[in-house]
Scaffold this motif. Sequence first.
Motif, PDB file in Angstrom:
ATOM      1  N   VAL A  25       0.837  -1.202   0.000  1.00  0.00           N
ATOM      2  CA  VAL A  25       0.000   0.000   0.000  1.00  0.00           C
ATOM      3  C   VAL A  25       0.874   1.256   0.000  1.00  0.00           C
ATOM      4  O   VAL A  25       0.590   2.225  -0.716  1.00  0.00           O
ATOM      5  CB  VAL A  25      -0.968  -0.016   1.207  1.00  0.00           C
ATOM      6  CG1 VAL A  25      -1.664   1.321   1.387  1.00  0.00           C
ATOM      7  CG2 VAL A  25      -1.990  -1.123   1.039  1.00  0.00           C
ATOM      8  N   GLY A  26       1.938   1.244   0.778  1.00  0.00           N
ATOM      9  CA  GLY A  26       2.847   2.392   0.813  1.00  0.00           C
ATOM     10  C   GLY A  26       3.486   2.655  -0.543  1.00  0.00           C
ATOM     11  O   GLY A  26       3.606   3.806  -0.971  1.00  0.00           O
ATOM     12  N   ALA A  27       3.886   1.596  -1.230  1.00  0.00           N
ATOM     13  CA  ALA A  27       4.468   1.753  -2.567  1.00  0.00           C
ATOM     14  C   ALA A  27       3.430   2.291  -3.549  1.00  0.00           C
ATOM     15  O   ALA A  27       3.731   3.173  -4.361  1.00  0.00           O
ATOM     16  CB  ALA A  27       5.022   0.419  -3.065  1.00  0.00           C
ATOM     17  N   LYS A  33       1.039   9.419  -5.691  1.00  0.00           N
ATOM     18  CA  LYS A  33       1.424  10.804  -5.417  1.00  0.00           C
ATOM     19  C   LYS A  33       2.368  11.331  -6.490  1.00  0.00           C
ATOM     20  O   LYS A  33       2.238  12.469  -6.946  1.00  0.00           O
ATOM     21  CB  LYS A  33       2.082  10.909  -4.040  1.00  0.00           C
ATOM     22  CG  LYS A  33       1.101  10.804  -2.889  1.00  0.00           C
ATOM     23  CD  LYS A  33       1.763  10.634  -1.531  1.00  0.00           C
ATOM     24  CE  LYS A  33       2.724  11.716  -1.154  1.00  0.00           C
ATOM     25  NZ  LYS A  33       3.256  11.531   0.217  1.00  0.00           N
ATOM     26  N   PHE A  34       3.299  10.485  -6.909  1.00  0.00           N
ATOM     27  CA  PHE A  34       4.274  10.891  -7.923  1.00  0.00           C
ATOM     28  C   PHE A  34       3.590  11.132  -9.272  1.00  0.00           C
ATOM     29  O   PHE A  34       3.828  12.141  -9.923  1.00  0.00           O
ATOM     30  CB  PHE A  34       5.346   9.809  -8.050  1.00  0.00           C
ATOM     31  CG  PHE A  34       6.442  10.154  -9.020  1.00  0.00           C
ATOM     32  CD1 PHE A  34       7.403  11.089  -8.690  1.00  0.00           C
ATOM     33  CD2 PHE A  34       6.509   9.525 -10.250  1.00  0.00           C
ATOM     34  CE1 PHE A  34       8.420  11.403  -9.574  1.00  0.00           C
ATOM     35  CE2 PHE A  34       7.519   9.836 -11.141  1.00  0.00           C
ATOM     36  CZ  PHE A  34       8.482  10.773 -10.801  1.00  0.00           C
ATOM     37  N   VAL A  35       2.707  10.228  -9.676  1.00  0.00           N
ATOM     38  CA  VAL A  35       2.033  10.344 -10.968  1.00  0.00           C
ATOM     39  C   VAL A  35       1.096  11.558 -10.990  1.00  0.00           C
ATOM     40  O   VAL A  35       1.066  12.316 -11.957  1.00  0.00           O
ATOM     41  CB  VAL A  35       1.272   9.042 -11.313  1.00  0.00           C
ATOM     42  CG1 VAL A  35       0.345   9.230 -12.494  1.00  0.00           C
ATOM     43  CG2 VAL A  35       2.259   7.917 -11.585  1.00  0.00           C
ATOM     44  N   PHE A  36       0.321  11.765  -9.913  1.00  0.00           N
ATOM     45  CA  PHE A  36      -0.582  12.921  -9.872  1.00  0.00           C
ATOM     46  C   PHE A  36       0.190  14.240  -9.896  1.00  0.00           C
ATOM     47  O   PHE A  36      -0.252  15.212 -10.506  1.00  0.00           O
ATOM     48  CB  PHE A  36      -1.498  12.869  -8.652  1.00  0.00           C
ATOM     49  CG  PHE A  36      -2.686  11.973  -8.840  1.00  0.00           C
ATOM     50  CD1 PHE A  36      -3.382  11.932 -10.034  1.00  0.00           C
ATOM     51  CD2 PHE A  36      -3.111  11.159  -7.812  1.00  0.00           C
ATOM     52  CE1 PHE A  36      -4.479  11.101 -10.222  1.00  0.00           C
ATOM     53  CE2 PHE A  36      -4.211  10.321  -7.964  1.00  0.00           C
ATOM     54  CZ  PHE A  36      -4.889  10.297  -9.176  1.00  0.00           C
ATOM     55  N   ALA A  37       1.331  14.268  -9.247  1.00  0.00           N
ATOM     56  CA  ALA A  37       2.148  15.484  -9.275  1.00  0.00           C
ATOM     57  C   ALA A  37       2.647  15.749 -10.695  1.00  0.00           C
ATOM     58  O   ALA A  37       2.693  16.894 -11.140  1.00  0.00           O
ATOM     59  CB  ALA A  37       3.314  15.368  -8.308  1.00  0.00           C
ATOM     60  N   LEU A  38       2.994  14.682 -11.415  1.00  0.00           N
ATOM     61  CA  LEU A  38       3.438  14.857 -12.799  1.00  0.00           C
ATOM     62  C   LEU A  38       2.298  15.340 -13.690  1.00  0.00           C
ATOM     63  O   LEU A  38       2.489  16.179 -14.565  1.00  0.00           O
ATOM     64  CB  LEU A  38       3.999  13.538 -13.353  1.00  0.00           C
ATOM     65  CG  LEU A  38       5.341  13.078 -12.810  1.00  0.00           C
ATOM     66  CD1 LEU A  38       5.726  11.729 -13.419  1.00  0.00           C
ATOM     67  CD2 LEU A  38       6.420  14.097 -13.090  1.00  0.00           C
ATOM     68  N   GLN A  39       1.094  14.802 -13.475  1.00  0.00           N
ATOM     69  CA  GLN A  39      -0.052  15.188 -14.291  1.00  0.00           C
ATOM     70  C   GLN A  39      -0.460  16.642 -14.054  1.00  0.00           C
ATOM     71  O   GLN A  39      -0.983  17.293 -14.948  1.00  0.00           O
ATOM     72  CB  GLN A  39      -1.249  14.277 -14.015  1.00  0.00           C
ATOM     73  CG  GLN A  39      -1.083  12.900 -14.585  1.00  0.00           C
ATOM     74  CD  GLN A  39      -2.268  11.991 -14.268  1.00  0.00           C
ATOM     75  OE1 GLN A  39      -3.094  12.311 -13.422  1.00  0.00           O
ATOM     76  NE2 GLN A  39      -2.345  10.872 -14.948  1.00  0.00           N
ATOM     77  N   GLY A  54      10.903   4.309   0.445  1.00  0.00           N
ATOM     78  CA  GLY A  54      11.789   3.834   1.506  1.00  0.00           C
ATOM     79  C   GLY A  54      11.102   3.782   2.853  1.00  0.00           C
ATOM     80  O   GLY A  54      11.288   2.832   3.628  1.00  0.00           O
ATOM     81  N   LYS A  55      10.285   4.789   3.155  1.00  0.00           N
ATOM     82  CA  LYS A  55       9.560   4.802   4.425  1.00  0.00           C
ATOM     83  C   LYS A  55       8.573   3.645   4.508  1.00  0.00           C
ATOM     84  O   LYS A  55       8.438   3.007   5.556  1.00  0.00           O
ATOM     85  CB  LYS A  55       8.830   6.129   4.604  1.00  0.00           C
ATOM     86  CG  LYS A  55       9.761   7.284   4.889  1.00  0.00           C
ATOM     87  CD  LYS A  55       8.988   8.590   4.955  1.00  0.00           C
ATOM     88  CE  LYS A  55       9.927   9.772   5.094  1.00  0.00           C
ATOM     89  NZ  LYS A  55       9.199  11.048   5.095  1.00  0.00           N
ATOM     90  N   ALA A  56       7.885   3.360   3.417  1.00  0.00           N
ATOM     91  CA  ALA A  56       6.929   2.247   3.402  1.00  0.00           C
ATOM     92  C   ALA A  56       7.660   0.913   3.585  1.00  0.00           C
ATOM     93  O   ALA A  56       7.217   0.056   4.363  1.00  0.00           O
ATOM     94  CB  ALA A  56       6.136   2.248   2.099  1.00  0.00           C
ATOM     95  N   ILE A  57       8.757   0.743   2.891  1.00  0.00           N
ATOM     96  CA  ILE A  57       9.528  -0.497   3.005  1.00  0.00           C
ATOM     97  C   ILE A  57      10.104  -0.635   4.407  1.00  0.00           C
ATOM     98  O   ILE A  57      10.076  -1.719   5.002  1.00  0.00           O
ATOM     99  CB  ILE A  57      10.639  -0.547   1.936  1.00  0.00           C
ATOM    100  CG1 ILE A  57      10.021  -0.645   0.543  1.00  0.00           C
ATOM    101  CG2 ILE A  57      11.592  -1.704   2.186  1.00  0.00           C
ATOM    102  CD1 ILE A  57      11.014  -0.436  -0.586  1.00  0.00           C
TER     103      ILE A  57
END
Length: 116
Positions: A25-27, A33-39, A54-57
């Motif tokens: 879920v964290g990944a 978040k990364f994809v929406f920021a790019l869009q 890294g935090k999720a892992i």
Amino acid sequence: MPDFRLHIEYIARIIEAAGVLIIAVGAAIAMIKFVFALQQNKQRSYKLLRQDLGKAILLGLEILVAADIIATVVTEPTMERVLTLGLIVLIRTFLSLSLQVELEGKFPWQEEKYKS
């Protein structure tokens, strides 16, 4: 006594599943978040993506180590099983430590460097 061991084994499996779920879920959240920021044409760096992943892992690994420790209660104390569990815990702990150093730039026992 067999019922007690069975219950502990179930608890360990549930905690392991929670650890894996947290990583997955964290990944997924980090990627979303990364994809929406790019869009939205916002600057979201690869570095922030790596930190979120890294935090999720790291959290998932900590929970998996806890599950391994709980699982040791129900295992037969043969040398092979003890060595296997010890190796798994050692690998997961090493991964957690290296991720934490990469994310924070310091070892956990080092003091915070203050910027003046």
